[in-house]
Write an enzyme that holds these catalytic residues in place. Sequence first.
Site, mmCIF file in Angstrom:
data_model
loop_
_atom_site.group_PDB
_atom_site.id
_atom_site.type_symbol
_atom_site.label_atom_id
_atom_site.label_comp_id
_atom_site.label_asym_id
_atom_site.label_seq_id
_atom_site.Cartn_x
_atom_site.Cartn_y
_atom_site.Cartn_z
ATOM 1 N N CYS A 412 39.854 40.241 45.344
ATOM 2 C CA CYS A 412 38.965 39.709 44.330
ATOM 3 C C CYS A 412 39.212 38.248 43.983
ATOM 4 C CB CYS A 412 39.040 40.564 43.076
ATOM 5 S SG CYS A 412 40.720 40.733 42.439
ATOM 6 N N HIS A 456 41.577 42.621 38.062
ATOM 7 C CA HIS A 456 40.408 42.141 38.800
ATOM 8 C C HIS A 456 40.073 40.724 38.343
ATOM 9 C CE1 HIS A 456 37.013 42.650 41.353
ATOM 10 N NE2 HIS A 456 36.095 42.614 40.385
ATOM 11 N N ASP A 472 29.844 39.392 40.323
ATOM 12 C CA ASP A 472 31.115 39.809 40.919
ATOM 13 C C ASP A 472 30.981 39.770 42.426
ATOM 14 O OD1 ASP A 472 33.491 40.873 41.651
ATOM 15 O OD2 ASP A 472 33.300 42.738 40.496
#
Lengths: 652, 326, 304
Positions: A412, A456, A472
């Site tokens: 991420c 994250h 995202d």
Amino acid sequence: MKQLPPFSAVAWTIAAFVISALPHLAAMPPWLAAGILGACAWRLAAARYRWGPPPRLLRIVLTGVALVFVLVAFGGLWGRRTATVLLCVMLGAKMMEMFAVRDLRLVASVSFFLIATQFLFSERLIYLVYLVSGSLVATIALTRIQTVHGGQWTARGGSELPAIRQAAVLLMLAAPVALTLFVLFPRLAQPLWGLPDQVMDGRTGLSEDMSPGSISNLFLDDSPAFRVEFDGPPPPPGERYWRGPVLWNFDGTTWTRPFFGDAPSRQFVAEGPRSLSYQVQLEPHERRWLFVLDYPVRGPDQALITVDHQMLNRHPVTTLTRYDVVSNPDFTDMPELSSGAQAVALRLPEDRNPRTRALAQELRERHPDDRALINAVLGWFREEAFYYTLSAAPLGRHGADEFLFDLRSGYCEYYASAFAILMRAAGIPTRIVTGYQGGFWQAASEYLLVRQSDAHAWTEVWLEGDGWTRVDPTAAVSPARIEQGSRSVIDGPRHLFDLNWVENLRNQYDRIQHLWNRWVLGFDHDRQRSFLRGLGLPDLTTDRIALLMLLVLGLVMAPLSYALLRQPRGRAASEVERAWQLMLRRLKRRGLTRQASETPLEFARRVRNARPQEGERIVELALMYCRIHYGEVQDDARPFIEQARAFRPARA
Amino acid sequence: MSAVLRRVGRSLPGRTLQAWLDGWVARRGPTRPPLTLKYRQIFILPTRFGWLLGLLMFAMLMGSLNFNNNLGLLTTFIVAGLGSNSMLLAYRNLEGLRILKTGASPVFAGQPIQFLITIASDAGRERPGLELRHGSTAQVFSLPARAITEIALPVPTRHRGWLTLDRLALQTGHPIGLFEAWSWFWPERAILVWPRPAERPPPLPEGDADREGSEQRRNPDGDEFYSLRAWREGDPLHRVAWKASQRHNTLLARDLRQPRSRDLVLDLARAPGRDLEERIRVLTAWLLQARRQDRSWTLRLGGKAIGPDRTEAHLHACLKALAEQP
Amino acid sequence: MQADLDRALAAVNRVIVDKSEVVELAFSALLAGGHLLIEDLPGVGKTTLAQALSLILGGSWQRVQFTNDMLPADILGVSVFRRDDEQFEFRPGPVFANVVLADEINRATPRTQSALLEAMAEGQVTVDGQTHRLPQPFFVIATQNPLDMAGTYPLPDSQLDRFLLRTAIGYPAPAEERRLLIEPDRRQLLTELNAELDGARVMELIQRAASLHVAEPVIDYIQALIQATRAHAGLRAGLSPRAALALIRTARANALVRGQTFCLPENVKLIFPALAGHRLQPLPESGLSSTDVVEEIIDVTPVP
């Protein structure tokens, strides 16, 4: 030179100290811990071989050297860790002069203190074992010391069992009082004094900044970050973005928080139809932030909502902290972007990532519309050979370039960082949000467990009309990461015991831990009040709670005292004996007292001499009593019981 | 016992306080044996170690409360529970104990008295770690279930006469020394301290009387004593003790180991010595000597005469009379 | 059976004036299968008591007046070489009787004393390698003078517990003494005694005493008394478990003597001083006699 204390008392005292210092020893430099254990070993040997204390000068020098070492090792920084390490070192030094009953007692009782201080660092369930075993051994030590002091040493001989049993009983008897106090002792709504900001522990948790690669160690950490209980149904997995630090500044390698990061929000978030109300139990992580879902409407009193909708606690979270939040996902963040904020949200180092910048230019030419551009990039991530992996290579000077054109695999942070750089290069204001995403829904206990491995990072872009909008990029590459949680994207077992049933066991354990947190650790001022309300009591002020505590304490102590103070005198009294005792009490009120050493008949005959008119009757009853009490035939007890109960001595 | 209360009584206002305290204790129940320890006679206070742990507990409480640290609080409260229970247990260790009697055999001044205290416990459990204290001397003991014991406390003596002991304390720090429970009591009666015998007394005053002994010494060593025994065949008739025989309805014969000399007269006024005390000491030594030699003596004190006799009881009566000399 | 016992008791009490307690103790010792030591001045009736007991029991009885020139053989018996059939013949000594009165036992030398005490303990006599069983019942009443007379050998402490009970007779009360002076001679009364019991019935009574009921509280009481002797600081040592067993046995016998069907604390209280007195040795520095200690223990031990 006084008599040396016996081995057993010394050994138990040292055991109490070592057990209670164990977690502290593990947290200090190994050589220091070794030194303290060495002192303990020396004292044990001294007790075994009847050595006396070392010379005074040597003791002073050794203590001084140890203190200097501590100061050097901890760089003179003052914190809880330094304080407890110093305490351990002082107690280690005390070993050299622990030769009097007074010193033994001091060390044994400070063991309780050491146990209590350890809970400032961790309050995990497993420490209950530590608390119980440490207290037990310290109590045994105190018991043993008292038997030495009380001169029972030689009388009792070598067996340790009586002392162990006595200490165990003592602790068990302490439990009712301890529990009453625990439940009813008024808790403070506000701390009396602040906590030192000095963070001493290298505790894992989300850090304040982000440079791709930095959270990776978190992914392997299955320890809980926080747990959430929702007042309604939990949000779907795709909505579970737990907002942590928002990063605006980028220096080429690292994303950091802006100077205005702590500024309070001036925007008012109203509740909406999709508002969520939930309670979070946050494990201590030594930072101020409290994780929330977008966008927090209100939080606990001591918390502040910043301009970028982070929630900040007044103090670093050093103990398990429970807080209530209401969030409303339907909110437009900053419909207007100030020029200052826009400047910060677009700033990029000029000399980095030339290929990314070129790509941004190219995309911008192809897609004048911001939304189309974003979709194009996300589509590119999806369609090109981008991979989500935790085993990503470290990045160099032109990190985004390397990632987007060469590596194309990462997790991420890599995606968020590269995406943000690309956006900023394309002129779209972008910021990075770190936090946690997802969590494991414990269906049976109805709470969401968010682990450190759920850490994250994602981005927010500012769009005309929509304000700051969450994007995202990881979701584009690996939808499973978002829908099924971090565990789904892990390529193969991470360690030997990464098996399903172990995983289940882990979840079971966490449920116990959750209850523990909820009912023991999280039992604070608010929960105490709601607990009392649950019992049907009205809202009580602190002094009323204190009064209630004393009352209940009295209620608890009364039967305890009775049980303790009742002096057992052999077998339990039978009905016959009770009837006889009743008769004796009535006679006693008339001034006729049976001496303990008098037999029933001797007493009855004495009464007969003193008061002939009733004496015959008493002798008769005493004879009946003797026949039953001392005799073989037991079946004719009824008449005696009735007659003895009916007996009323006349006034003299 | 709390060190504070023990120290009371050294200074003048302390003595007043002490008198008040003693009176207060006496008003709460019997203070002389035989007595059974009840709640009114049992006092309890934290020891110095108890105060220290209390302080530690307070620190733990404040810290844990402030940091809202529930496990820390639990630890604190466990210590509190230990404290409250050890208070109860200390009290229980004394409750119901019976101090049956106190007493001592008389000793010569300068020797320590073995002051005996008989204590009984009817409880069905052991009572460990009891301590009996008088002034700075103490004796530690444990009582098994339903037991009776006698504790000897050495008490130093200096002067002859009646020695009145001040209060004794029966105390305990059981189970972990946080609290000390104690009971005060006073001895039933004073103890007799005989005069210290002179170390090198002049010889016994033999020439005091001029009656010569009527009977021959049968044994010049003279350490056997006179007695009656059953008549045996072969005993000459003149040895039969007719009066005694009649009394006992059987024939008794005299064992003819007669005293070697006449009675001694030991007179305080005529004993050598510079002052009264020294004369008393010489007389004491003479008494012991006479008893050792199994001689009969009369003790004269001013107008009073004790004896003549030769028995142990007589010796004790004489020693008592000497001890009580003003 | 019980009636025989009562008659026997009454008969002895007729002869021994005003000493029913001692008579009771003597019967208790007999029915507990033990032996009795009477410690008192000459002339208080020790011998008369022993004679009365032996007459009442109907068995054989022997009296031994102990002197310092007495040899063990004078008591146990000797093997005599018989000229006519050239064999040794055992001639039993005075100890071979149902009731043996050992008068002034402390006049004999320790060797002679030991011979008797061992015979008492073992119930048999071994002479020249041959063992001879003593008759059943076998009951020794020994007397000794409390005065430390010249030429006496006090019984050794370690062997005193061969005697189950020790007691003193004491002077009679003035009124009784007067009766004693007016009434015919005791010896005369003795001749009027009939054998109310015989050996077999005594053995049966001993059996019956041994099975008499003793309730838990009485056992608690006995235990408390024994414990108290062990905890008493004025004693060298407490009573042994053997003494505890003897106490319960004798308390049973006493209950039977009194015609009870179960044991009362009173029985224990009566027996305890006679049983414990000679088994306990007070420390000299305590200044107490064993009688003082025993009385104190009875005074402070609660009766359950």
